[in-house]
Design an enzyme around this catalytic site. Structure first.
Site, PDB file in Angstrom:
ATOM      1  N   GLN A  72       0.851  -1.194   0.000  1.00 39.61           N
ATOM      2  CA  GLN A  72       0.000   0.000   0.000  1.00 39.61           C
ATOM      3  C   GLN A  72       0.886   1.243   0.000  1.00 39.61           C
ATOM      4  OE1 GLN A  72      -3.447  -0.634   2.999  1.00 39.61           O
ATOM      5  NE2 GLN A  72      -1.910  -2.177   3.476  1.00 39.61           N
ATOM      6  N   ASN A  73       2.189   1.052   0.128  1.00 37.32           N
ATOM      7  CA  ASN A  73       3.086   2.194   0.246  1.00 37.32           C
ATOM      8  C   ASN A  73       3.387   2.806  -1.120  1.00 37.32           C
ATOM      9  OD1 ASN A  73       3.069   1.496   2.885  1.00 37.32           O
ATOM     10  ND2 ASN A  73       5.109   0.563   2.902  1.00 37.32           N
ATOM     11  N   ASP A 120       6.107   4.742  -1.493  1.00 35.15           N
ATOM     12  CA  ASP A 120       7.556   4.922  -1.608  1.00 35.15           C
ATOM     13  C   ASP A 120       8.136   3.800  -2.473  1.00 35.15           C
ATOM     14  OD1 ASP A 120       8.429   2.582   0.014  1.00 35.15           O
ATOM     15  OD2 ASP A 120       7.555   3.669   1.703  1.00 35.15           O
ATOM     16  N   HIS A 142      -1.648   1.574  -4.123  1.00 32.90           N
ATOM     17  CA  HIS A 142      -2.078   2.968  -3.952  1.00 32.90           C
ATOM     18  C   HIS A 142      -1.233   3.952  -4.753  1.00 32.90           C
ATOM     19  CE1 HIS A 142      -4.126   1.720   0.087  1.00 32.90           C
ATOM     20  NE2 HIS A 142      -4.819   1.381  -0.966  1.00 32.90           N
TER      21      HIS A 142
HETATM   22  P1  OAD Z   1      -1.489   2.883   9.048  1.00 28.70           P
HETATM   23  O1  OAD Z   1      -0.775   4.122   9.507  1.00 28.70           O
HETATM   24  O2  OAD Z   1      -2.971   2.884   9.095  1.00 28.70           O
HETATM   25  O3  OAD Z   1      -1.004   1.625   9.904  1.00 28.70           O
HETATM   26  C1  OAD Z   1       0.349   1.428  10.172  1.00 28.70           C
HETATM   27  C2  OAD Z   1       0.529   0.110  10.871  1.00 28.70           C
HETATM   28  O4  OAD Z   1       1.918  -0.108  11.020  1.00 28.70           O
HETATM   29  C3  OAD Z   1      -0.106   0.009  12.275  1.00 28.70           C
HETATM   30  O5  OAD Z   1      -0.783  -1.228  12.416  1.00 28.70           O
HETATM   31  C4  OAD Z   1       1.120   0.070  13.198  1.00 28.70           C
HETATM   32  O6  OAD Z   1       0.942  -0.668  14.412  1.00 28.70           O
HETATM   33  C5  OAD Z   1       2.174  -0.576  12.338  1.00 28.70           C
HETATM   34  N1  OAD Z   1       3.558  -0.197  12.667  1.00 28.70           N
HETATM   35  C6  OAD Z   1       4.031   0.918  13.259  1.00 28.70           C
HETATM   36  N2  OAD Z   1       5.369   0.872  13.375  1.00 28.70           N
HETATM   37  C7  OAD Z   1       5.761  -0.315  12.858  1.00 28.70           C
HETATM   38  C8  OAD Z   1       7.026  -0.948  12.669  1.00 28.70           C
HETATM   39  N3  OAD Z   1       8.173  -0.373  13.058  1.00 28.70           N
HETATM   40  N4  OAD Z   1       7.050  -2.165  12.085  1.00 28.70           N
HETATM   41  C9  OAD Z   1       5.900  -2.776  11.688  1.00 28.70           C
HETATM   42  N5  OAD Z   1       4.686  -2.217  11.825  1.00 28.70           N
HETATM   43  C10 OAD Z   1       4.615  -1.000  12.404  1.00 28.70           C
HETATM   44  O7  OAD Z   1      -0.940   2.565   7.567  1.00 28.70           O
HETATM   45  P2  OAD Z   1      -1.561   1.643   6.423  1.00 28.70           P
HETATM   46  O8  OAD Z   1      -2.324   0.500   7.003  1.00 28.70           O
HETATM   47  O9  OAD Z   1      -0.471   1.345   5.470  1.00 28.70           O
HETATM   48  O10 OAD Z   1      -3.577   5.317   1.594  1.00 28.70           O
HETATM   49  O11 OAD Z   1      -2.562   2.639   5.730  1.00 28.70           O
HETATM   50  C11 OAD Z   1      -3.271   2.222   4.605  1.00 28.70           C
HETATM   51  C12 OAD Z   1      -3.522   3.367   3.676  1.00 28.70           C
HETATM   52  O12 OAD Z   1      -4.144   4.443   4.387  1.00 28.70           O
HETATM   53  C13 OAD Z   1      -2.285   3.997   3.095  1.00 28.70           C
HETATM   54  O13 OAD Z   1      -1.805   3.320   1.954  1.00 28.70           O
HETATM   55  C14 OAD Z   1      -2.746   5.369   2.748  1.00 28.70           C
HETATM   56  C15 OAD Z   1      -3.502   5.676   4.017  1.00 28.70           C
HETATM   57  O14 OAD Z   1      -4.484   6.617   3.958  1.00 28.70           O
HETATM   58  C16 OAD Z   1      -3.719   6.363   0.774  1.00 28.70           C
HETATM   59  O15 OAD Z   1      -3.147   7.416   0.958  1.00 28.70           O
HETATM   60  C17 OAD Z   1      -4.643   6.118  -0.368  1.00 28.70           C
END
Ligand code: OAD
Length: 236
Positions: free
Chosen positions: A86-87, A89, A104
């Site tokens: 979903q990243n 980067d 995304h």
């Molecule tokens: P989130 O910010 O919603 O979730 C991040 C997740 O990473 C959480 O479950 C954290 O607990 C976990 N996390 C934090 N630090 C970590 C680490 N060091 N190692 C492993 N995990 C860790 O991000 P996404 O689920 O990716 O979309 O968000 C999904 C989408 O929402 C993104 O692609 C973006 C956003 O809005 C768009 O912009 C369209």
């Protein structure tokens, strides 16, 4: 080779220094989703949105893949690996992963405002042309925009991602809060008999009935542990 599919989210890149969205201090505490990540926000104030992504893009040369990205790439020695991320980067690619599906979009690409998913309109930006400005035009003459899938927009890669998920022998989910659909629904396509692993320091809402093994660690430490487990499976 067994098919290994890895679904990643913002937590995958957190240890590289890129903020997640929903953790405390995350991007969505500092910016309104409706302003910077919807087509309506872009139409209302295109400059604000271009600047938001210009700023994100300028971060990329300053960060590098973390150990977690490197270990994901290294799994290609033992498995047929597809990363579904979903990243936006490019850290998986820079770590050496060869099959990466960006659900995304990609920060380093730009496209047409009129036809964002037309492949002939998509261009790759580079370190000399990092910013998109008002007045920059796509090939079709419309304003150039970031190649990012905004909320409410279609997710063109979702079918390919679902198909690949349905063929997974092993599935790994790393660093996503599973809040955003359709990405969060991909786990439902994983065959019942295929093991699923989750790497995330926190609990995440798991809507699929599929059993999973939670490695409650950050991406790098969690991938160290998972790699040892997967090497044993690869030898089976
Ligand atoms: P989130 O910010 O919603 O979730 C991040 C997740 O990473 C959480 O479950 C954290 O607990 C976990 N996390 C934090 N630090 C970590 C680490 N060091 N190692 C492993 N995990 C860790 O991000 P996404 O689920 O990716 O979309 O968000 C999904 C989408 O929402 C993104 O692609 C973006 C956003 O809005 C768009 O912009 C369209």
């Amino acid at each position: 080779m067994k098919k290994l599919v890895i679904l990643t989210g913002a937590g995958m890149s957190a240890e590289s220094g890129i903020s997640t969205f929903r953790d405390s201090g995350g991007l969505w505490e500092q910016h309104r989703v409706e302003d910077v990540a919807t087509i309506e926000g872009y139409m209302r104030n295109p400059k604000l949105v271009l600047d938001f992504y210009n700023e994100r893009r300028r971060q990329l040369p300053l960060v590098k893949p973390c150990r977690g990205h490197e270990l994901v790439a290294a799994l290609e020695q033992w498995f047929d690996v597809t990363v579904i991320t979903q990243n936006v980067d490019d850290l998986h690619e820079r770590a050496g992963s060869t099959k990466v599906i960006h659900l995304h979009g990609e920060l380093m690409k730009a496209t047409s405002t009129d036809e964002p998913n037309d492949p002939t309109q998509i261009v790759t930006l580079d370190e000399d042309h990092m910013d998109i400005h008002i007045g920059d035009k796509a090939a079709d003459g419309s304003q150039l925009r970031p190649f990012i899938v905004w909320f409410g927009e279609a997710v063109p890669e979702i079918e390919r991602a679902a198909e690949i998920s349905s063929q997974a022998d092993i599935y790994v989910v790393i660093g996503t809060s599973l809040n955003v659909y359709p990405a969060a629904g991909l786990v439902q396509f994983v065959p019942d008999h295929s093991p699923v692993y989750l790497i995330d320091p926190k609990d995440v809402p798991w809507s699929s009935g599929h059993r999973y093994r939670h490695i409650k660690k950050g991406a790098s430490e969690g991938m160290e542990e998972l790699t040892e487990m997967l090497k044993l499976i690869a030898e089976d």
